[in-house]
Design an enzyme around this catalytic site. Sequence first.
Site, short mmCIF file in Angstrom:
data_model
loop_
_atom_site.label_atom_id
_atom_site.label_comp_id
_atom_site.label_asym_id
_atom_site.label_seq_id
_atom_site.Cartn_x
_atom_site.Cartn_y
_atom_site.Cartn_z
N TYR A 146 49.08 71.42 24.12
CA TYR A 146 49.36 71.96 25.46
C TYR A 146 48.91 73.41 25.49
O TYR A 146 49.19 74.17 24.56
CB TYR A 146 50.86 71.87 25.74
N ASP A 241 45.04 78.78 20.13
CA ASP A 241 46.16 78.99 21.05
C ASP A 241 47.41 79.17 20.19
O ASP A 241 48.01 78.21 19.73
CB ASP A 241 46.31 77.82 22.01
N LYS A 274 55.04 83.82 24.34
CA LYS A 274 56.36 83.58 23.75
C LYS A 274 56.89 84.76 22.93
O LYS A 274 57.41 85.70 23.52
CB LYS A 274 56.38 82.25 23.00
C1 PLP Z 1 54.21 77.57 25.93
C2 PLP Z 1 52.76 77.37 25.65
C3 PLP Z 1 51.77 77.70 26.59
C4 PLP Z 1 52.09 78.10 28.00
O1 PLP Z 1 52.81 79.28 28.06
P1 PLP Z 1 53.67 79.60 29.39
O2 PLP Z 1 54.16 80.99 29.16
O3 PLP Z 1 54.74 78.56 29.45
O4 PLP Z 1 52.74 79.51 30.54
C5 PLP Z 1 50.45 77.62 26.20
N1 PLP Z 1 50.11 77.21 24.96
C6 PLP Z 1 51.03 76.88 24.04
C7 PLP Z 1 50.59 76.47 22.69
C8 PLP Z 1 52.38 76.93 24.36
O5 PLP Z 1 53.29 76.55 23.45
#
Ligand code: PLP
Length: 434
Positions: A146, A241, A274
């Site tokens: 994601y 990511d 995060k």
């Molecule tokens: C949480 C997450 C996102 C999205 O971040 P948001 O602040 O919720 O938009 C993107 N990539 C990864 C791997 C994530 O865990």
Amino acid sequence: MTHTTDHNQVLFDRAKRVIPGGVNSPVRAFKAVGGTPRFVQRAQGPCFWDANGRRYLDYIGSWGPMILGHGHPAVVRAVQEAVLEGFSFGAPTEREVQLAEEILRLMPSMDMVRLVSSGTEAAMSAIRLARGATGRSMLIKFEGCYHGHADALLVKAGSGLATFGNATSAGVPPEVVKHTLVLEYNNVAQLEEAFGLYGKEIACLMIEPIAGNMNFVRASVPFVKRCRELCTEHGALLVFDEVMNGFRVALGGAQSVYAAQLTGFEPDMTVLGKVIGGGMPLAAFGARRAVMEQLAPLGAVYQAGTLSGNPVATACGLATLHEISKPGFFDDLSRKTRSLVAGLKAAAAAEGVPFSADSEGGMFGFFLLAELPSNYPQVMKSDGQRFNQLFHGLLERGVYIAPALYEAGFVSAAHTDEDIAATVAAAREAFRSM
Ligand SMILES: *Cc1c(COP(=O)(O)O)cnc(C)c1O
């Protein structure tokens, strides 16, 4: 309980009238596991209290950011001081520079970063930049990873390599996802085939190195090695990511974990979120100077944000990074997380429940499967019914884990050895009743 008012339910009913599904992010609605979402009243350390005043040990921690636990005094102080100086200016501040310097010090694969407000925004901007910098359109992502909810990333695999993905959400036109190729995680042969077919058209390959959005699945070292080699060979950018992994699995992020096993390894771009906000809306993306200088106002790739680099969020992020940079922080966090995982495994084994689990730093995952899965179809073989029993068994005993079997868990520095032992004891009872 049955004779008293359930304030969570009262709030949920009220919320559902004014907010779709009663929540501002779908997983919070408990749709997969059933039951009433807990409305959080307040939180401190490893715990939060719901609307009934009931206490829970929190293994979500806002889905990762609360690595110090809730209400860490140094972070609270930094935020309070920042608030007094102003909420938002729409003009540069010294704190943004400090945070950028700190991120680059901890993750030397980047020369420059741009701060934004959410992981979604960071991943979306990273893709635009990769496309702008390479002059190419196509991107590779992996099933089960994601990267936020930008249109081009809401895609599931098509029926074969020659057929591109299908949107996973209504409202995403096929034209918008026609450049997104979705491959199986950890499948080297398929990756090679894709680069063989489309190598010259691929702008970037985006990957969650330790995929926390299919609970906890590591990209194998040979797989990451091939991703790196094929991107280099074909002039595509390798984008890590690390929104979840960054400053969570190790101080240097997942890239430092892979660099320890692949000499000289680094991604071309990194997406963060995060933990870098410590619970405030803050995210970032960065790369080497030549790539980052393609961004406006220097270059032709547009990217902007009213609240980007927000002074309160950057204060929160800086204080958080300061705390996690202290010597021994990650050793202690990793030790506690490993002891939780070992305890859960032993509890499951004692009750005869098929179970596998893994962790890195303060992030963990477990499956009601005898073997750890290595890709999304394997993750989805988990027994949802049994997961729901375990989830509610833990919740009844005051332990709050993610309300969906494809989500990772997080331990914070505020969790004590006693908290871990209490969690393992609760899990053993829950396993027994399954
Ligand atoms: C949480 C997450 C996102 C999205 O971040 P948001 O602040 O919720 O938009 C993107 N990539 C990864 C791997 C994530 O865990």
